[in-house]
Design an enzyme around this catalytic site. Structure first.
Site, PDB file in Angstrom:
ATOM      1  N   HIS A   1       0.834  -1.195   0.000  1.00 15.60           N
ATOM      2  CA  HIS A   1       0.000   0.000   0.000  1.00 15.60           C
ATOM      3  C   HIS A   1       0.872   1.250   0.000  1.00 15.60           C
ATOM      4  CE1 HIS A   1      -3.175   2.644   2.108  1.00 15.60           C
ATOM      5  NE2 HIS A   1      -3.425   2.610   0.807  1.00 15.60           N
TER       6      HIS A   1
ATOM      7  N   ASP B   1       8.145   8.021 -20.658  1.00 15.77           N
ATOM      8  CA  ASP B   1       8.469   8.066 -22.078  1.00 15.77           C
ATOM      9  C   ASP B   1       9.922   7.646 -22.277  1.00 15.77           C
ATOM     10  OD1 ASP B   1      10.061  10.338 -21.459  1.00 15.77           O
ATOM     11  OD2 ASP B   1       8.493  11.730 -22.078  1.00 15.77           O
TER      12      ASP B   1
ATOM     13  N   HIS C   1       7.748  19.474 -13.647  1.00 12.79           N
ATOM     14  CA  HIS C   1       8.496  18.357 -14.236  1.00 12.79           C
ATOM     15  C   HIS C   1       9.815  18.097 -13.511  1.00 12.79           C
ATOM     16  CE1 HIS C   1       9.687  15.440 -17.212  1.00 12.79           C
ATOM     17  NE2 HIS C   1      10.772  16.123 -17.519  1.00 12.79           N
TER      18      HIS C   1
ATOM     19  N   TYR D   1       6.575  14.748 -21.977  1.00 11.24           N
ATOM     20  CA  TYR D   1       5.968  14.678 -20.634  1.00 11.24           C
ATOM     21  C   TYR D   1       4.997  13.517 -20.453  1.00 11.24           C
ATOM     22  CZ  TYR D   1       8.001  19.327 -20.463  1.00 11.24           C
ATOM     23  OH  TYR D   1       8.879  20.387 -20.540  1.00 11.24           O
ATOM     24  N   ALA D   2       5.071  12.511 -21.304  1.00 13.72           N
ATOM     25  CA  ALA D   2       4.198  11.338 -21.168  1.00 13.72           C
ATOM     26  C   ALA D   2       4.775  10.424 -20.089  1.00 13.72           C
ATOM     27  CB  ALA D   2       4.061  10.607 -22.503  1.00 13.72           C
ATOM     28  N   ASN D   3       4.584  10.847 -18.848  1.00 11.83           N
ATOM     29  CA  ASN D   3       5.111  10.149 -17.682  1.00 11.83           C
ATOM     30  C   ASN D   3       4.053  10.162 -16.589  1.00 11.83           C
ATOM     31  OD1 ASN D   3       7.922  10.174 -18.803  1.00 11.83           O
ATOM     32  ND2 ASN D   3       7.700  12.367 -18.473  1.00 11.83           N
TER      33      ASN D   3
END
Length: 139
Positions: free
Chosen positions: A20, A28, A106, A128-130
Site C-alpha cells: 500500500h 516516455d 516536471h 511529458y508522457a510520464n
C-alpha cells in the site's frame, strides 16, 4: 496488488510485490532514470510500446489510489494527457474508489521518481508522457 495476467515477468513481479502506497513510474523514452532505480526497459523503437498501452496493461494488473503527473503534461501534450485522465476515470468507475491526481513541476517529478520501486521505460516520444502510480489495496 496484482489483478490479472501480464506477460512481462519483471513488471508482473514488481506489481505483485507492491505494498500500500508503494509507487511505480511509467515513462516516455526520454525521462532520465536514476542509477539506483530499478529499470524495466520495454522500449523497442520509437513509439513501441506506447505510453497509453503500457498504462492500460499496468492498470489491468495494479490497484492504484493516486497518480502524479507533471504540470507541463496538460499544456504541452493535452491529447495524451486527456487519454490518461480518461483511463483514470474508467479505473475509478471500475473499482468504485476515488483516485487522487496530483500535478507537480516536471523537475520535481524527475526527483520524485527516485521513490518508485521501479521505472518502466516505454518507446513513447510524446513530451511529458510520464506518470507515477501509487499502489492502493483491493479491499
Amino acid at each position: 496488488m496484482k489483478k490479472n495476467t501480464l506477460l512481462n515477468s519483471e513488471l508482473s513481479y514488481i506489481i505483485a510485490t507492491l505494498g500500500h502506497t508503494d509507487e511505480i513510474t511509467i515513462c516516455d523514452a526520454g525521462l532520465p532514470i536514476p542509477d539506483a532505480s530499478q529499470r524495466i526497459d520495454l522500449a523497442l523503437i520509437q513509439g513501441i510500446p506506447t505510453f497509453i498501452d503500457t498504462v492500460k496493461a499496468t492498470l489491468a494488473e495494479m490497484q492504484i489510489e493516486g497518480v502524479i503527473v507533471a504540470e507541463e503534461f496538460k499544456t504541452v501534450s493535452p491529447q495524451m494527457h486527456d487519454e490518461l485522465m480518461t483511463l483514470i476515470a474508467a479505473e475509478e468507475a471500475q473499482c468504485g474508489k476515488s483516485i487522487t491526481v496530483s500535478y507537480i513541476p516536471h523537475e520535481e517529478f524527475k526527483i520524485h521518481t527516485r521513490e518508485s520501486k521501479a521505472i518502466v521505460r516505454t518507446g513513447e516520444c510524446t513530451p511529458y508522457a510520464n506518470v507515477i502510480f501509487q499502489s492502493g489495496v483491493v479491499f
